[in-house]
Motif scaffolding. Structure first.
Motif, PDB file in Angstrom:
ATOM      1  N   ALA A  40       0.893  -1.300   0.052  1.00 23.96           N
ATOM      2  CA  ALA A  40       0.056  -0.016  -0.034  1.00 23.96           C
ATOM      3  C   ALA A  40       0.822   1.380   0.061  1.00 23.96           C
ATOM      4  CB  ALA A  40      -0.930  -0.004   1.204  1.00 23.96           C
ATOM      5  N   TYR A  41       2.160   1.428   0.794  1.00 20.83           N
ATOM      6  CA  TYR A  41       2.885   2.375   0.906  1.00 20.83           C
ATOM      7  C   TYR A  41       3.717   2.594  -0.314  1.00 20.83           C
ATOM      8  CZ  TYR A  41       0.679   4.161   4.935  1.00 20.83           C
ATOM      9  OH  TYR A  41      -0.297   4.431   5.722  1.00 20.83           O
ATOM     10  N   THR A  42       3.827   1.522  -0.913  1.00 20.31           N
ATOM     11  CA  THR A  42       4.537   1.632  -2.351  1.00 20.31           C
ATOM     12  C   THR A  42       3.403   2.053  -3.234  1.00 20.31           C
ATOM     13  OG1 THR A  42       5.896  -0.285  -1.847  1.00 20.31           O
ATOM     14  CG2 THR A  42       5.544   0.376  -4.052  1.00 20.31           C
ATOM     15  N   THR A  43       2.454   1.721  -3.410  1.00 20.63           N
ATOM     16  CA  THR A  43       1.388   2.513  -4.138  1.00 20.63           C
ATOM     17  C   THR A  43       1.222   3.966  -4.001  1.00 20.63           C
ATOM     18  OG1 THR A  43       0.093   0.216  -4.603  1.00 20.63           O
ATOM     19  CG2 THR A  43      -1.013   2.185  -4.811  1.00 20.63           C
ATOM     20  N   LEU A  44       1.261   4.129  -2.697  1.00 13.58           N
ATOM     21  CA  LEU A  44       0.942   5.573  -2.334  1.00 13.58           C
ATOM     22  C   LEU A  44       2.169   6.304  -2.635  1.00 13.58           C
ATOM     23  CD1 LEU A  44      -0.616   5.376   1.174  1.00 13.58           C
ATOM     24  CD2 LEU A  44      -1.620   6.458  -0.665  1.00 13.58           C
ATOM     25  N   ALA A  45       3.538   5.987  -2.642  1.00  9.18           N
ATOM     26  CA  ALA A  45       4.674   6.703  -3.203  1.00  9.18           C
ATOM     27  C   ALA A  45       4.641   6.889  -4.756  1.00  9.18           C
ATOM     28  CB  ALA A  45       5.884   5.823  -2.550  1.00  9.18           C
ATOM     29  N   LEU A  46       4.065   5.866  -5.296  1.00  6.58           N
ATOM     30  CA  LEU A  46       4.330   6.206  -6.705  1.00  6.58           C
ATOM     31  C   LEU A  46       3.138   7.086  -7.220  1.00  6.58           C
ATOM     32  CD1 LEU A  46       1.824   4.609  -8.702  1.00  6.58           C
ATOM     33  CD2 LEU A  46       3.153   2.490  -7.818  1.00  6.58           C
ATOM     34  N   ALA A  47       1.996   7.262  -6.498  1.00  6.29           N
ATOM     35  CA  ALA A  47       1.145   8.237  -6.719  1.00  6.29           C
ATOM     36  C   ALA A  47       1.468   9.380  -6.259  1.00  6.29           C
ATOM     37  CB  ALA A  47      -0.239   7.741  -6.070  1.00  6.29           C
ATOM     38  N   PHE A  48       1.975   9.590  -5.195  1.00  7.20           N
ATOM     39  CA  PHE A  48       2.505  10.956  -4.938  1.00  7.20           C
ATOM     40  C   PHE A  48       3.487  11.614  -5.441  1.00  7.20           C
ATOM     41  CE2 PHE A  48       1.031   9.784   0.196  1.00  7.20           C
ATOM     42  CZ  PHE A  48      -0.064  10.052  -0.183  1.00  7.20           C
ATOM     43  N   ASN A  49       4.544  10.677  -5.919  1.00  9.88           N
ATOM     44  CA  ASN A  49       5.411  11.046  -6.661  1.00  9.88           C
ATOM     45  C   ASN A  49       5.231  11.410  -8.218  1.00  9.88           C
ATOM     46  OD1 ASN A  49       7.540  10.818  -4.812  1.00  9.88           O
ATOM     47  ND2 ASN A  49       8.159   8.707  -5.548  1.00  9.88           N
ATOM     48  N   THR A  50       3.996  10.586  -8.677  1.00  9.22           N
ATOM     49  CA  THR A  50       3.776  10.927  -9.924  1.00  9.22           C
ATOM     50  C   THR A  50       2.927  12.361 -10.198  1.00  9.22           C
ATOM     51  OG1 THR A  50       3.824   8.656 -10.754  1.00  9.22           O
ATOM     52  CG2 THR A  50       2.327   9.874 -11.768  1.00  9.22           C
TER      53      THR A  50
END
Length: 178
Positions: A158-168
């Motif tokens: 989940a936090y990998t998903t959030l990181a890719l969303a926040f970064n993108t």
């Protein structure tokens, strides 16, 4: 920012409802929600669904909060996610991490305990291979029961998903948090 926070004039009942599982009423506004949630609510249905899952990971997980935050910080470091890093350093310190633990999550020095080393190594392995080896699974099993291992995997994911969303999306750390 590719996807900026939703302007206050566009906050409606659907947006407020999407945040109701995560935030108390007084924080269901653009400032109280912070840049990440204020950006996510551009898609209220997705936000509502994701936050249901995220509420479990943060408040209902079987993981000890200190180790949950160590894992999240390692994800944030590996994914170069400034937003996640800044918010979870504070949460990690509140959950019992030390400044040395935070530096270990950043890779600045060796973790303080053997099990911290296992947790950090497991995050790295999941990031690299999307799977844990039998050896790492067994090492996690020394302190985590089956549900904790499941919560660990879903927390990292989940936090990998959030990181890719926040970064993108280009979610920025709030000006008062630098």
């Amino acid at each position: 920012m590719r996807v900026p926070p939703l302007p206050e004039a566009e906050w409606d009942e659907q947006v407020i409802a999407a945040l109701s599982r995560m935030l108390p009423a007084e924080r269901r506004n653009p400032v109280g929600a912070g840049n990440a949630l204020a950006t996510m609510v551009r898609h209220p249905a997705l936000t509502k669904s994701f936050l249901g899952f995220n509420v479990h990971l943060l408040f209902g997980s079987t993981l000890p909060p200190r180790l949950r935050e160590l894992a999240i910080l390692r994800v944030a470091h590996r994914r170069s996610c400034a937003y996640e890093w800044h918010h979870h350093v504070e949460m990690g310190l509140e959950a019992g991490l030390t400044e040395n633990d935070v530096e270990a999550a950043r890779g600045g020095h060796a973790p303080g305990s053997d099990f911290d080393r296992v947790v950090i190594g497991a995050v790295d392995e999941l990031d690299e291979k999307s799977m844990l080896s039998d050896e790492t699974w067994a090492a996690l099993s020394e302190q985590f029961d089956e549900r904790q291992r499941m919560d660990f995997l879903f927390t990292v994911g989940a936090y990998t998903t959030l990181a890719l969303a926040f970064n993108t999306f280009g979610v920025e750390v709030e000006a008062d948090r630098h």
